[in-house]
Design a protein around this motif. Structure first.
Motif, mmCIF file in Angstrom:
data_model
loop_
_atom_site.group_PDB
_atom_site.id
_atom_site.type_symbol
_atom_site.label_atom_id
_atom_site.label_comp_id
_atom_site.label_asym_id
_atom_site.label_seq_id
_atom_site.Cartn_x
_atom_site.Cartn_y
_atom_site.Cartn_z
ATOM 1 N N VAL A 1 0.840 -1.202 0.000
ATOM 2 C CA VAL A 1 0.000 0.000 0.000
ATOM 3 C C VAL A 1 0.874 1.251 0.000
ATOM 4 O O VAL A 1 0.592 2.236 -0.685
ATOM 5 C CB VAL A 1 -0.954 0.006 1.214
ATOM 6 C CG1 VAL A 1 -1.648 1.343 1.345
ATOM 7 C CG2 VAL A 1 -1.981 -1.115 1.088
ATOM 8 N N THR A 2 1.974 1.191 0.755
ATOM 9 C CA THR A 2 2.886 2.343 0.802
ATOM 10 C C THR A 2 3.395 2.682 -0.600
ATOM 11 O O THR A 2 3.491 3.859 -0.968
ATOM 12 C CB THR A 2 4.058 2.052 1.763
ATOM 13 O OG1 THR A 2 3.500 1.794 3.055
ATOM 14 C CG2 THR A 2 5.008 3.224 1.860
ATOM 15 N N LYS A 3 3.680 1.653 -1.402
ATOM 16 C CA LYS A 3 4.124 1.911 -2.790
ATOM 17 C C LYS A 3 3.059 2.712 -3.542
ATOM 18 O O LYS A 3 3.383 3.648 -4.271
ATOM 19 C CB LYS A 3 4.316 0.580 -3.540
ATOM 20 C CG LYS A 3 5.544 -0.205 -3.178
ATOM 21 C CD LYS A 3 5.560 -1.500 -4.030
ATOM 22 C CE LYS A 3 6.632 -2.462 -3.567
ATOM 23 N NZ LYS A 3 6.471 -3.800 -4.173
ATOM 24 N N ILE A 4 1.799 2.328 -3.359
ATOM 25 C CA ILE A 4 0.711 3.021 -4.085
ATOM 26 C C ILE A 4 0.568 4.454 -3.568
ATOM 27 O O ILE A 4 0.418 5.400 -4.351
ATOM 28 C CB ILE A 4 -0.624 2.243 -3.945
ATOM 29 C CG1 ILE A 4 -0.480 0.854 -4.582
ATOM 30 C CG2 ILE A 4 -1.776 3.019 -4.580
ATOM 31 C CD1 ILE A 4 -1.719 -0.030 -4.460
ATOM 32 N N ILE A 5 0.631 4.619 -2.252
ATOM 33 C CA ILE A 5 0.503 5.969 -1.676
ATOM 34 C C ILE A 5 1.629 6.874 -2.189
ATOM 35 O O ILE A 5 1.393 8.016 -2.594
ATOM 36 C CB ILE A 5 0.511 5.915 -0.129
ATOM 37 C CG1 ILE A 5 -0.759 5.233 0.376
ATOM 38 C CG2 ILE A 5 0.645 7.317 0.465
ATOM 39 C CD1 ILE A 5 -0.859 5.113 1.892
ATOM 40 N N ASN A 6 2.855 6.345 -2.193
ATOM 41 C CA ASN A 6 3.983 7.158 -2.664
ATOM 42 C C ASN A 6 3.779 7.590 -4.113
ATOM 43 O O ASN A 6 4.005 8.743 -4.464
ATOM 44 C CB ASN A 6 5.302 6.383 -2.529
ATOM 45 C CG ASN A 6 5.700 6.231 -1.066
ATOM 46 O OD1 ASN A 6 5.182 6.935 -0.204
ATOM 47 N ND2 ASN A 6 6.601 5.301 -0.785
ATOM 48 N N ASN B 1 -8.152 -6.264 -12.961
ATOM 49 C CA ASN B 1 -7.410 -6.457 -14.214
ATOM 50 C C ASN B 1 -6.206 -7.372 -14.017
ATOM 51 O O ASN B 1 -5.918 -8.216 -14.866
ATOM 52 C CB ASN B 1 -6.946 -5.107 -14.777
ATOM 53 C CG ASN B 1 -8.112 -4.308 -15.336
ATOM 54 O OD1 ASN B 1 -9.252 -4.775 -15.339
ATOM 55 N ND2 ASN B 1 -7.845 -3.086 -15.787
ATOM 56 N N VAL B 2 -5.497 -7.187 -12.888
ATOM 57 C CA VAL B 2 -4.334 -8.041 -12.635
ATOM 58 C C VAL B 2 -4.789 -9.495 -12.461
ATOM 59 O O VAL B 2 -4.168 -10.429 -12.989
ATOM 60 C CB VAL B 2 -3.537 -7.543 -11.407
ATOM 61 C CG1 VAL B 2 -2.495 -8.569 -10.977
ATOM 62 C CG2 VAL B 2 -2.879 -6.200 -11.715
ATOM 63 N N ASP C 1 3.416 -4.772 -7.154
ATOM 64 C CA ASP C 1 3.975 -4.065 -8.315
ATOM 65 C C ASP C 1 3.026 -4.151 -9.510
ATOM 66 O O ASP C 1 2.846 -3.169 -10.244
ATOM 67 C CB ASP C 1 5.337 -4.673 -8.710
ATOM 68 C CG ASP C 1 6.415 -4.341 -7.683
ATOM 69 O OD1 ASP C 1 6.203 -3.411 -6.870
ATOM 70 O OD2 ASP C 1 7.454 -5.030 -7.683
ATOM 71 N N ALA C 2 2.421 -5.320 -9.709
ATOM 72 C CA ALA C 2 1.524 -5.493 -10.859
ATOM 73 C C ALA C 2 0.295 -4.599 -10.705
ATOM 74 O O ALA C 2 -0.171 -3.976 -11.670
ATOM 75 C CB ALA C 2 1.103 -6.965 -10.971
ATOM 76 N N ILE C 3 -0.225 -4.496 -9.477
ATOM 77 C CA ILE C 3 -1.410 -3.651 -9.247
ATOM 78 C C ILE C 3 -1.036 -2.173 -9.439
ATOM 79 O O ILE C 3 -1.773 -1.414 -10.073
ATOM 80 C CB ILE C 3 -2.020 -3.932 -7.852
ATOM 81 C CG1 ILE C 3 -2.627 -5.342 -7.835
ATOM 82 C CG2 ILE C 3 -3.082 -2.883 -7.498
ATOM 83 C CD1 ILE C 3 -3.044 -5.850 -6.473
#
Ligand code: NAD
Length: 387
Positions: free
Chosen positions: A39-44, A350-351, A376-378
């Motif tokens: 989730v942190t990846k998406i927030i960043n 989609n993933v 990563d895929a999402i």
């Protein structure tokens, strides 16, 4: 629309935006940190690419908090949770803390958050992604495209009512008493949440109780009907006995949009609804409190339904989808970021359509991937949807 007052919506329409988006992140134990990292990846990315303005602060909860402070959540972190616009919670628990004192056990951190934030409404969506329709225990046509929301009262009813006792009757017999108790205001406020939720979806609520055998069911039915008549008559309302509701959930779940029910029935019905959709690793949840009298914003905590999964923790193979879908609920209900929430959910779907799967949802012919690869895929899918 998220859970905002009419005034907030007017302000939004006038172009006023929330000053900041304060998120308090509590990764917790076991697979909690692995899932929240995705989730942190998406927030960043949302902050950098979309200027979403999330201010994320991280705290400790559960066994990791016990190791650091000797309690399952510190007063300082509790204050931060109360001050945040939303709390994102991973999971707590694990065998390492089996022998810690009862009041400091990892789950006590979760219970304190729910209690101190007065989170009385538990929202559990049951969504069946088309790509996973085959993994349900029910027929594909019964669950494919399923999208229902169970709104469960979380702080009242038989789990908390007094007296709650076991008495020795002295003749080799004991008597156990639990008390099912609801006051009008508790039913009004949970019904209000359900009607507000319905307005953001298919605009239908089914209220479930046992008015045929329980006084609390009679009052529940009366108050839900009165709340509907008073403030939410634009929403379609049905009533169903909770046992019949359980049967209908398994027979033809797609007939429902929002189900509102008490703590006990909600506990059972939300587990039934959840399992219609497959793995624990897919299930998000939200818990909401009352609207602030000044700002209208509700205290809220978002968390996956699953626990800390000690059996797979640290291996990088946990499914992060429940956590990412909980984040999507946060976007929708705490920040009114409906389009972004839709896109996160679409990216997940989609993933899954591409056949990528973590171990828990893997089946023959699919590609088995890690937690980080799924995250990563999402994210990549989200980036291409936003482009
Ligand atoms: P669990 O949900 O942690 O795990 C049950 C099973 O589902 C395990 O086999 C696990 O590997 C699997 N699983 C769960 N989430 C998964 C995911 N995201 N990806 C892949 N597989 C997943 O429940 P449990 O085993 O009964 O409890 C383990 C610990 O978690 C206990 O200490 C329990 O008290 C705690 N717990 C915490 C919460 C919470 O933090 N909200 C909820 C339930 C249990």
């Amino acid at each position: 629309m998220g859970l905002f007052t009419d005034e907030d919506l007017t302000n939004n329409a006038k172009g006023k935006v929330m000053a900041s988006r304060k998120v308090f992140l509590l990764p917790g134990d076991g697979i909690g940190p692995e899932a929240t990292a995705e989730v942190t990846k998406i927030i960043n990315w949302m902050n950098e690419a979309l200027g979403s303005g999330f201010e994320v602060e991280e705290g400790l909860v559960g066994g990791t908090a016990y190791d650091a402070h000797g309690e399952a959540i510190s007063d300082g972190d509790m204050e931060k949770a109360l001050a945040a616009d939303a709390v994102l919670f991973g999971a707590v628990g694990g065998p390492k803390w089996d022998d810690v004192p009862y009041e400091a056990r990892p789950e006590a951190g979760l219970l304190r958050l729910r209690k101190d934030m007065e989170l009385f409404a538990n929202l559990r969506p049951a969504i069946c992604y088309p790509a996973l329709a085959d993994s349900s225990s029910l027929r594909k046509d019964v669950v494919e495209g399923l999208d229902i929301l169970i709104v469960r009262e979380l702080t009242g009813g038989v789990y908390f009512g007094e007296p709650k006792t076991i008495t020795d009757l002295g003749n080799g017999q004991k008597r156990a008493v639990d008390t099912q108790v609801y006051d009008t205001f508790e039913i009004e406020r949970i019904a209000g949440v359900a009607f507000e939720m319905a307005r953001t979806r298919d605009n239908r609520v089914c209220s479930m109780e046992k008015r045929n055998v329980m006084k609390s069911g009679v009052l529940w039915n009366e108050v839900v009907s009165a709340t509907h008549k008073d403030k939410y008559s634009d929403v379609e309302l049905d009533h169903m006995l909770a046992d019949a509701g359980g049967m209908q959930l398994v027979r033809w779940p797609k007939q429902f949009d929002v189900i509102v029910t008490d703590n006990l029935f909600g506990d059972m019905l939300s587990d039934v609804a959840a399992m219609l959709t497959g793995s624990l690793g897919m299930l998000p949840s939200a818990s909401l409190g009352a609207p602030d009298p000044v700002t209208g914003a509700r205290k809220a905590m978002y968390e996956p339904v699953h626990g800390s999964a000690p059996d797979i923790a640290g291996q990088g193979i946990a499914n992060p989808i429940a956590m990412i879908a909980s984040f999507a609920m946060m976007l929708r209900y705490s920040f009114n970021m409906v389009a972004e929430a839709d896109q996160v959910e679409k990216a997940i779907a989609n993933v899954l359509d591409t056949g990528k799967r973590t171990g828990d949802i893997w089946s023959e012919g699919c590609e088995k991937i890690t937690t980080a690869e799924m995250g990563d895929a999402i994210l990549a899918e989200l980036q291409s949807l936003a482009a």
